[in-house]
Design an enzyme around this catalytic site. Sequence first.
Site, short mmCIF file in Angstrom:
data_model
loop_
_atom_site.label_atom_id
_atom_site.label_comp_id
_atom_site.label_asym_id
_atom_site.label_seq_id
_atom_site.Cartn_x
_atom_site.Cartn_y
_atom_site.Cartn_z
N SER A 141 0.84 -1.19 0.00
CA SER A 141 0.00 0.00 0.00
C SER A 141 0.88 1.25 0.00
O SER A 141 1.69 1.43 -0.91
CB SER A 141 -0.95 -0.04 1.19
OG SER A 141 -1.99 0.89 1.05
N ASP A 296 -8.59 -6.25 -4.65
CA ASP A 296 -8.27 -4.95 -4.06
C ASP A 296 -9.09 -3.83 -4.70
O ASP A 296 -9.04 -3.63 -5.91
CB ASP A 296 -6.77 -4.67 -4.26
CG ASP A 296 -6.26 -3.55 -3.38
OD1 ASP A 296 -7.06 -2.71 -2.94
OD2 ASP A 296 -5.04 -3.51 -3.15
N HIS A 325 -8.03 -5.31 -0.14
CA HIS A 325 -6.84 -4.59 0.30
C HIS A 325 -6.46 -4.91 1.74
O HIS A 325 -5.28 -4.99 2.08
CB HIS A 325 -7.07 -3.08 0.16
CG HIS A 325 -5.82 -2.27 0.29
ND1 HIS A 325 -4.87 -2.20 -0.70
CD2 HIS A 325 -5.35 -1.49 1.31
CE1 HIS A 325 -3.88 -1.41 -0.31
NE2 HIS A 325 -4.13 -0.98 0.91
#
Length: 349
Positions: A141, A296, A325
């Site tokens: 991320s 995601d 995610h």
Amino acid sequence: MVDNPFYGPETQGDYKLHDLGNLILESGETLRGAKLAYRTFGTLNAEKSNAVLVTTWFSGTGKVMQDVYVGPDHALDPNRYFIVIVDQLGSGVSSSPQNTPPPQAMAKFPKLCIGDDVRAQHRMLTDLFGIERLALVVGGSMGGQQVYEWAVVHPRMVERAAPIAATARISLHQQVFVETLKEAITSDPRWNSGWYASGLVVREGMDRMARIVATLGWSTQFYQEERWRSVVGMSSLDDFINGVMKAYFEPMDPNVLLCEMHKWQRADVSRHAGGDLAAALARVEARTMVMPISHDGFFPPHECEADCRLVPGALFRVIQSPEGHMGLNGFEPGYMEQVDRHLNELLAA
């Protein structure tokens, strides 16, 4: 300054602080007395060729990376590598709004960008350990955004790069989404323009933000199949929202999250090439493996694949996870098995 035990050793475990002194930021402002929190595992070999840098994501800390990604049963094995986990600036553990003294405390904490993180990390690694080459830079991320920054800005220093669930340039969709997270916090009257006595008083705003994160952080399949029962062990949807999402963010500092959101919205390596993303990623010399998560909603696989095609010789490996995610946290055993397998492939190259 606000005393928040969530960011202290009692919660985050053992870590050290490296004093960077004054750090001139991309904005032109100087972060005075800047400090980076870090933790190390394993031994740096004589050639200093086995160093691995692990970066952190939005709201995450080095403790999460330590607990989920590092260990003798993982690809990031301290018996083989010297692993350095660094908390990004503004994360609550490194120099951040709530732990920085005036005149840069709280709402007056400087605006940061991903480039500031990499500049600070580079200074620490070279000054503290004398590391001139990294066997691997890996993060998920916002940590993955730092990986891209590292590979573009220091191409000869990064031997391998593994951005997980991240893109090299933030999408317009995410810019809009993150703005809703910011508004959720700042619309709470008790936020008081960032001058609160404790983050706990900004409860309504933080709870609203947690619910918004829940809508895109977890996949539609996660909700349709009620995987909050089988994977997270919660008894109902309300139990999940209250007991996982709101509880997760509750001890955190609102200004810290807003600081990270500012960086998240502006992550873009193309700024090093006049806005030309292809030209920026063409600078990467690292053996790169791009690893999106299948479900995601923040960084969809097709966006990650588009970046991968611009990185010379990059490999593309999709991590299958219906959690979306939030699978980054390693909720299901199958997630880390895939990550370790892919990282072992990259490290063997």
